[in-house]
Design a protein around this motif. Structure first.
Motif, mmCIF file in Angstrom:
data_model
loop_
_atom_site.group_PDB
_atom_site.id
_atom_site.type_symbol
_atom_site.label_atom_id
_atom_site.label_comp_id
_atom_site.label_asym_id
_atom_site.label_seq_id
_atom_site.Cartn_x
_atom_site.Cartn_y
_atom_site.Cartn_z
ATOM 1 N N ARG A 40 0.833 -1.208 0.000
ATOM 2 C CA ARG A 40 0.000 0.000 0.000
ATOM 3 C C ARG A 40 0.863 1.252 0.000
ATOM 4 O O ARG A 40 0.569 2.231 -0.705
ATOM 5 C CB ARG A 40 -0.927 -0.014 1.214
ATOM 6 N N ASP A 50 2.405 1.692 -3.410
ATOM 7 C CA ASP A 50 1.442 1.504 -4.499
ATOM 8 C C ASP A 50 1.903 0.345 -5.384
ATOM 9 O O ASP A 50 1.960 0.442 -6.610
ATOM 10 C CB ASP A 50 1.288 2.781 -5.326
ATOM 11 N N PRO A 92 -10.006 -3.703 0.064
ATOM 12 C CA PRO A 92 -10.057 -3.694 -1.401
ATOM 13 C C PRO A 92 -8.983 -2.844 -2.062
ATOM 14 O O PRO A 92 -8.745 -2.976 -3.269
ATOM 15 C CB PRO A 92 -11.458 -3.124 -1.696
ATOM 16 N N GLU A 93 -8.327 -1.962 -1.309
ATOM 17 C CA GLU A 93 -7.313 -1.103 -1.924
ATOM 18 C C GLU A 93 -6.008 -1.847 -2.199
ATOM 19 O O GLU A 93 -5.150 -1.352 -2.937
ATOM 20 C CB GLU A 93 -7.031 0.113 -1.039
ATOM 21 N N ARG A 119 -3.793 -4.466 -4.032
ATOM 22 C CA ARG A 119 -3.759 -5.262 -5.266
ATOM 23 C C ARG A 119 -2.909 -6.504 -5.006
ATOM 24 O O ARG A 119 -1.745 -6.388 -4.621
ATOM 25 C CB ARG A 119 -3.160 -4.454 -6.430
#
Length: 282
Positions: A28, A31, A85-86, A88
Motif C-alpha cells: 500500500r 502503491d 479492497p485497496e 492489489r
C-alpha cells in the motif's frame, strides 16, 4: 526507485501473519502489487524407506503436502481479503519436494523487487523456511525483508535504520537495493565494526558510502564501533537496541552457505537474535 512488485511465501498456515501484514503494508505504501505463494512441501527422504514401501510412502507424503498447500492458500486468501479492497494482490499455490523447493522459489523471486518473509529460525519452523530464504536471495537474486513474529504492519517509512558496512560486495548490494527505505528514513547510521587497519577505507571508514547515499538524499551518518562482544552480530544487535533502530540493512552470507550452516556466521546469528525487521541482499 520504488518497489512495485512484492512477493511473500508461506509453507504453513500458522506462519503467515507477520510477513503477510508487513508485505501488505509495504504494498500500500509503495502503491505496489503483492503476490503470495502457498507452498506444500513433500519432505520425504525415499532413501530411508523400506523395500516395497516407497510408492505408498511417496503418495502419502504428496497427499499431506497437497493438503498443507490448500490450508495455507486458504489462510493466505483470508488474510489478503481482510487487508481491504485497496490492496492489489495475486495468490497461487504449489506443491514441491524439499529438494526442488529452491527452483520453485527462485522462479517467483526473480520477478519481484522485494521478498517479504517470516523469520526462518525459532519454534515451529521447518527446514523449508531457511531454504525459501536462501533460494530467494541466491537463485532468485532478490533482496529479502525478514520480519520477526512481533513485527507490526509496515508502512515503508522507518524512523532510524542501521546499515551494517564492511566494504564487501554483499553489503554494497544491500545498501543499493534498500534505497527506497533509506531515502525515506529520518536517519541512517552506517555502522562499521573494527574496520581493517590496512583496508582501502582505513582513513575514512564508511565515508565513500555515506557520500554516495547523501547524494541520493539519504540522511546518513557513520558510526565506527569496536568489537567489544564475541560476535559481530552481538555488536549489531546492541547498536540497534541502543539507538532504537527499527530496521537493519546488511549484506548476507559473506562466507559460503556451507560454512555458515556448520559454523554459523553474522547472517544466521543476526536472524536468530533479531527482534526488528532485517533487510538482506547477497
Amino acid at each position: 526507485m520504488r518497489y512495485k512488485s512484492l512477493l511473500t511465501l508461506a509453507a504453513s498456515p500458522n506462519r503467515i501473519g507477520p510477513a503477510l501484514a508487513a508485505a501488505a503494508g509495504l504494498a500500500r505504501s509503495f502503491d505496489a502489487h503483492l503476490d503470495a505463494l502457498a507452498v506444500g512441501v513433500d519432505r520425504t527422504q525415499v532413501g530411508y524407506s523400506y523395500v516395497g514401501s516407497g510408492a505408498v510412502m511417496l503418495q502419502m507424503a504428496l497427499d499431506r503436502a497437497e493438503e498443507e498447500a490448500r490450508r495455507t492458500e486458504a489462510a493466505l486468501k483470508a488474510a489478503l481479503v481482510a487487508e481491504g479492497p485497496e490492496l492489489r494482490w495475486g495468490l497461487e499455490s504449489a506443491v514441491t519436494q524439499l529438494g526442488a523447493l529452491s527452483e520453485l522459489v527462485a522462479m517467483r523471486a526473480r520477478y519481484a523487487d522485494l521478498v517479504v518473509l517470516a523469520k526462518p529460525y525459532g519454534k515451529g519452523v521447518g527446514p523449508e523456511d531457511e531454504a525459501i530464504l536462501e533460494a530467494a536471495m541466491f537463485e532468485g537474486m532478490a533482496p529479502v525483508l525478514v520480519v520477526p513474529e512481533n513485527s507490526a504492519a509496515l508502512t515503508g517509512r522507518f524512523r532510524h535504520i542501521v546499515l551494517a558496512w564492511n566494504q564487501s560486495r554483499e553489503a554494497l548490494v544491500a545498501a543499493k537495493q534498500a534505497l527506497p527505505f533509506l531515502t525515506a528514513a529520518e536517519r541512517v547510521t552506517i555502522t562499521v565494526i573494527d574496520p581493517a587497519a590496512h583496508g582501502p577505507e582505513r582513513s575514512d571508514p564508511g565515508g565513500l558510502l555515506c557520500q554516495f547515499l547523501v547524494r541520493h538524499g539519504v540522511k546518513a551518518e557513520v558510526a565506527v564501533l569496536a568489537r567489544t562482544l564475541p560476535r559481530v552480530s552481538d555488536v549489531l544487535v546492541r547498536q540497534c537496541l541502543d539507538s532504537n533502530a527499527d530496521l537493519l540493512v546488511m549484506g548476507a552470507y559473506g562466507h559460503s552457505r556451507f560454512r555458515e550452516a556448520i559454523l554459523g556466521g553474522a547472517t544466521r546469528n543476526m536472524l536468530e537474535a533479531a527482534e526488528l525487521p532485517v533487510f538482506m541482499a547477497h
